[in-house]
Write an enzyme that holds these catalytic residues in place. Structure first.
Site, short mmCIF file in Angstrom:
data_model
loop_
_atom_site.label_atom_id
_atom_site.label_comp_id
_atom_site.label_asym_id
_atom_site.label_seq_id
_atom_site.Cartn_x
_atom_site.Cartn_y
_atom_site.Cartn_z
N LYS A 158 -3.52 2.58 -2.36
CA LYS A 158 -3.18 3.65 -1.08
C LYS A 158 -4.20 3.59 -0.09
O LYS A 158 -5.47 3.38 -0.11
CB LYS A 158 -3.47 4.99 -1.93
CG LYS A 158 -2.96 6.13 -1.28
CD LYS A 158 -1.45 6.48 -0.99
CE LYS A 158 -1.48 7.55 0.05
NZ LYS A 158 -0.32 7.65 0.83
N GLY A 159 -3.72 3.75 1.15
CA GLY A 159 -4.61 3.89 2.30
C GLY A 159 -5.48 4.80 2.45
O GLY A 159 -5.34 6.06 1.73
N ILE A 195 4.20 10.81 4.40
CA ILE A 195 3.10 11.34 3.33
C ILE A 195 1.85 11.79 4.12
O ILE A 195 1.34 12.70 3.89
CB ILE A 195 2.60 10.24 2.40
CG1 ILE A 195 3.92 9.68 1.72
CG2 ILE A 195 1.74 10.79 1.14
CD1 ILE A 195 4.82 10.41 1.15
N THR A 216 8.63 -0.17 -1.52
CA THR A 216 9.67 0.76 -1.99
C THR A 216 10.49 0.66 -3.33
O THR A 216 10.54 1.65 -4.18
CB THR A 216 11.03 1.08 -0.80
OG1 THR A 216 10.42 1.43 0.60
CG2 THR A 216 12.16 2.04 -1.24
N LEU A 227 -0.82 9.83 4.91
CA LEU A 227 -2.09 9.33 4.23
C LEU A 227 -2.82 10.15 3.45
O LEU A 227 -4.12 10.16 3.31
CB LEU A 227 -2.85 8.85 5.48
CG LEU A 227 -2.25 7.67 6.25
CD1 LEU A 227 -3.31 7.43 7.59
CD2 LEU A 227 -2.62 6.33 5.26
N ASN A 287 5.20 -2.90 8.53
CA ASN A 287 5.00 -1.50 8.21
C ASN A 287 6.31 -0.85 8.16
O ASN A 287 7.03 -1.58 8.82
CB ASN A 287 3.85 -1.02 8.89
CG ASN A 287 3.01 0.17 8.19
OD1 ASN A 287 3.49 1.04 7.55
ND2 ASN A 287 1.78 0.34 8.61
N SER A 322 0.82 -1.16 0.14
CA SER A 322 -0.11 0.00 -0.01
C SER A 322 0.78 1.30 0.02
O SER A 322 1.82 1.27 0.57
CB SER A 322 -0.87 0.08 1.19
OG SER A 322 -1.72 1.09 1.40
N CYS A 378 -1.45 3.82 12.48
CA CYS A 378 -1.65 5.18 12.64
C CYS A 378 -1.88 5.67 13.98
O CYS A 378 -2.13 4.62 14.99
CB CYS A 378 -2.93 5.68 11.76
SG CYS A 378 -3.46 4.91 10.76
#
Lengths: 317, 342
Positions: free
Chosen positions: A59-60, A85, A280, A87, A206, A35, A144
Site C-alpha cells: 500500500k502507498g 481511497i 483490481t 492514500l 496508474n 499497490s 498524486c
C-alpha cells in the site's frame, strides 16, 4: 475467473524458466501485485500464498499518517471501478515500526510504493527507507496532487517527474521504479523524463481519472467527486501505453491496468512489459494473481516456451 | 509446478424467491458450514458468471440464517441496484462463487436481557442472532419500517422464535405509529424528548460534511485532495460548537431531564436491560447509539459501507471510530456501539 479449473499440464516437457530481470531487480516470475490492492500482503494469506509471486507491492506510503477520503470511496462502473481511497496509510514512522519486520518475513520480493505531496516528501521517504533490506525496491507514485503547485499531479509535468526521480535515486541505492500516470497526452514524454532522472524501471499505468453521478440523488457517487478508474475497462489504454513506451524507451517495464486473467497478462508481456502487476482483480478474487501465474505457466507448456523472456515484446510483424 | 491456493467455493442456489415488496430470500447449498459461521458475519458473492466481470465487484450479504445440519445458508436481500436486480433473476441450480464467512460477528452472551432494534432490511442480520441467542437469553426485538409490508416478512420469521416482538411503522399500519427509536424509548420508559436536547451526532456529522463540502468548492483547494486539514478544521469547529456558551443551557437542561428520567424509575428499567443490538439506517443507528451512550447500556451495531474486496485490502469501506478508521469488512461489520462515531 475464479472457477477456472486450471491445473498445470506437465506432460514431459521442460519446466519453463519464468525468471525475469528488470534492471537491478531479479524476480522469480513476472507476476506482481499492484499497490493498494494487496494490503501489506498478510490479509490475503487465507486465500493464497503471496510468496509464490514474483513480488508484492504494498500500500502507498506517505510521510504523515493519512486517514484518507470520505466514503463512498468506491464505485462500480461498466467493466471497471472508480476508487478514491485517498492514500489512507499509517505514515512513514509507524510503517517502519509496525510493518517492515513483517514484510521481511516474505520470501518473495517486497516493493514499497511511496507517495508525496511535495518533492520534499519524496526526499524524506527515500532517505528514511534506504537502510531497510526488507525492501527490494521503491515504486514512486507520481500521480498524486502536488500541493506546492496548486494540486496538479506531479506525473503530468515532465520536469517534476525528472526532478523527483533524480532526488529519490540520489538517496536510495536499490531499484527505483517510477509509476506513470496515464492522465497525460504523451506518456512517452513522461517515461523519457523518468529515464533521464535515472529510473531503473517504469511501471504503468496508474488509474485513469474519472467520475460517476447518481442521477436520482444528483450527487457524485464518490465522496471525493473524482477517482481513479481501473479494471477491464482500462486495459486497452494501458496496453497501448505500455506498447508505446516499450517501443521508445530502453527501460524494463511493469505493465498493469485491468489484468484479470493470464491472457490479459500475456498481452502485456507481448507488448513489451517484462513483468505485470495484478490490481483490481485481487479485490474480486484474492487468488487472482496465482491463477494468472498458473495460466502463464500453462501457456508456456502449450506453446513450448522454455524461457518467459522469449515472449517479452515478441509481437510478430 | 503445483501452486497451492484456496479457490473461492461455489454454492448452489436451492431457492431464490420474492418474500416481500422488494425482499428476496436466497438459499444456498454449500459444503461444511462450521463453527465459523456466526451471526453478524457476511458472505461476499460474485454475481457475474465465471470468467466474466460484469458486474465487476462482489456484493456483501449478512447471514440471514444458516442450517448447519444441511449446510444451507440463507441470505435476505432487497433489490436496490443493478447487482441485486441480476441476483433476483437467478434460478435454483445455478452456482454462485462466494468468499466467506467474512468479518467479525456479534458477541453471543448468555443469561442476559437483550433488546434488538432493526430498521427495514437492516433487520436481516438480527434473525440468526436472535435465533442463536433465544435459548439462553431473554430477547425483545423492535422491528421498524415505513409500511406494514416492510415488516411483514420479519414479523412472520421472528415469530418462529421465543422472543418478544414489538413493531413500529411510520404510517401506523402495523403496531406502534412512529419510528423504531420512538418505540424503543417507549419500551425503556424514557421520556421521548429527554435525550434529544443536545445536537444529535448525525447533525454534527452533517455539519462537518457541509464544512468539508464548502472547503472542497474553493477553487484553489479543489484538486489538492488532502482531507487531513479539512478534517482537523471540522474537528476544531465541532470542538468550538461544544465549547460555545450557547450550548450550555441545553446541556444543563439535558442533565435535568436525565435526572427526571432517573427519578421516574429508569434505573429499574436499566437493570432489566443488559445489552443492545442494532442494524438499520444510519439515522436510526445514531439515535440508538445516543440512547446507549446516555444510559450506559452496552451494545453492538452492524454497519454498512460501500465495499470493495471484503477482506481488508482496499480500504474502501472504512468507518470512523474512537480508534480512528476501521474497516467495516475486517474489524466489522459488527462494532461496539460505544466505539463507533455515527
Amino acid at each position: 475467473m475464479s472457477n477456472d479449473e486450471l491445473s498445470i499440464d506437465h506432460t514431459a516437457k521442460n519446466e519453463p524458466d519464468l525468471r525475469v530481470r528488470l534492471g537491478p531487480l531479479q524476480l522469480k516470475n513476472p507476476v506482481l501485485t499492484a499497490s493498494g490492492t494487496f494490503g501489506y500482503g498478510d490479509e490475503v494469506r487465507d486465500f493464497m500464498d503471496p510468496n509464490v509471486l514474483g513480488a508484492i507491492t504494498v500500500k502507498g506510503l506517505t510521510v504523515e499518517p493519512t486517514s484518507g477520503n470520505k466514503t463512498p470511496r468506491i464505485a462500480e462502473t461498466p467493466a471497471g471501478m472508480l476508487n478514491s481511497i485517498g492514500l489512507e496509510n499509517p505514515g512513514l514512522e509507524k510503517f517502519i515500526e509496525e510493518k517492515i519486520e513483517l514484510l521481511g518475513e516474505f520470501s518473495t520480493e517486497v516493493l514499497v510504493n511511496i507517495s508525496g505531496h511535495s518533492v520534499e516528501d519524496f526526499i524524506i521517504l527515500s532517505e528514511r527507507l534506504a537502510p531497510f533490506e526488507e525492501i527490494a525496491g521503491l515504486e514512486v507514485n507520481v500521480s498524486c496532487p502536488n500541493i506546492d503547485k496548486g494540486g496538479m499531479a506531479f506525473g503530468t509535468d515532465p520536469d517534476l517527474v525528472y526532478e523527483i526521480t533524480r532526488k529519490v535515486k540520489a538517496r536510495y541505492d536499490g531499484p527505483v521504479i517510477v509509476k506513470l500516470s496515464p492522465n497525460v497526452t504523451d506518456i512517452v514524454e513522461m517515461a523519457q523524463a523518468a529515464d533521464e532522472g535515472g529510473a531503473d524501471i517504469l511501471s504503468l499505468i496508474n488509474t485513469l481519472l474519472g467520475m460517476a453521478i447518481n442521477v436520482q440523488k444528483r450527487e457524485t457517487v464518490l465522496g471525493n467527486t473524482m477517482g481513479g478508474l481501473s479494471g477491464p475497462a482500462v486495459k486497452p489504454v494501458a496496453l497501448r501505453m505500455v506498447y508505446e513506451v516499450a517501443e521508445a524507451i530502453d527501460l524494463p517495464l511493469i505493465g498493469m491496468g485491468g489484468i484479470m486473467n493470464s491472457e490479459d497478462a500475456l498481452e502485456f508481456l507481448l507488448a513489451g512489459a517484462s513483468a505485470v502487476s495484478v490490481g483490481t482483480a485481487n479485490l474480486i478474487d484474492p487468488a487472482a494473481s496465482v491463477n494468472i501465474l498458473e495460466g502463464i505457466i500453462n501457456y508456456c507448456y502449450e506453446q513450448e516456451i522454455d524461457d518467459i523472456n522469449s515472449i517479452i515484446g515478441a509481437l510478430k510483424g | 509446478m503445483n501452486i497451492e491456493k484456496k479457490k473461492p467455493k461455489p454454492a448452489e442456489i436451492l431457492e431464490n424467491k420474492k418474500v416481500g415488496t422488494d425482499y428476496y430470500l436466497m438459499k444456498l447449498k454449500t459444503d461444511n458450514i462450521d463453527e465459523k459461521w456466526t451471526p453478524g458475519r457476511f458472505v461476499h458473492l460474485k454475481i457475474s458468471t465465471p470468467q466474466t466481470y460484469d458486474p465487476l465487484l462482489r456484493r456483501p450479504f449478512s447471514l440471514f440464517d444458516i442450517d448447519r445440519k444441511n449446510n444451507i445458508l440463507s441470505l435476505l436481500y432487497c433489490v436496490v441496484g443493478r447487482g441485486t436486480k441480476i441476483m433476483s433473476r437467478l434460478v435454483s441450480g445455478e452456482k454462485l462463487d462466494f468468499l466467506g464467512p467474512l468479518g467479525q460477528g456479534f458477541s453471543l452472551p448468555e443469561g442476559k436481557t437483550i433488546l434488538a432494534v432493526g430498521g427495514g432490511m437492516g433487520t436481516a442480520p438480527l434473525f440468526l442472532l436472535c435465533r442463536e441467542l433465544a435459548f439462553q437469553n431473554s430477547i425483545t426485538l423492535i422491528l421498524g419500517g415505513n409500511l406494514c409490508t416492510d415488516v411483514e416478512f420479519f414479523k412472520h420469521r421472528f415469530g418462529e422464535l421465543d422472543i418478544d416482538i414489538k413493531i413500529a411503522t411510520m404510517d401506523g399500519s402495523c403496531g406502534y405509529k412512529g419510528t423504531a427509536v420512538d418505540l424503543m424509548k417507549k419500551h425503556l420508559g424514557v421520556n421521548k424528548d429527554s435525550i434529544s436536547k443536545e445536537p444529535t451526532s448525525e447533525q454534527t456529522i452533517s455539519k462537518n460534511l457541509n464544512n468539508k463540502r464548502t472547503n472542497d468548492k474553493k477553487p484553489n483547494n479543489k484538486r489538492t485532495n488532502n482531507k487531513q486539514p479539512n478534517k482537523k478544521e471540522s474537528n476544531q469547529k465541532e470542538k468550538n460548537n461544544k465549547e460555545s456558551g450557547s450550548k450550555e443551557p441545553n446541556r444543563e437542561e439535558s442533565i435535568i431531564q436525565e435526572k427526571k428520567v432517573k427519578d421516574a424509575g429508569f434505573i429499574e428499567q436499566k437493570k432489566k436491560l443488559d445489552f443492545l443490538y442494532t442494524c438499520g439506517p444510519e439515522i436510526m443507528l445514531s439515535a440508538v447509539k445516543k440512547i446507549s451512550d446516555h444510559f450506559g447500556i452496552p451494545g453492538e451495531v452492524s454497519l454498512e459501507e460501500r465495499m470493495g474486496c471484503g477482506i481488508g485490502i482496499c480500504l474502501s469501506c472504512v468507518c470512523d471510530t474512537q480508534n480512528g478508521n476501521q474497516r467495516v469488512c475486517k474489524e466489522g461489520p459488527i462494532f461496539r456501539l460505544q466505539e463507533v462515531i455515527l
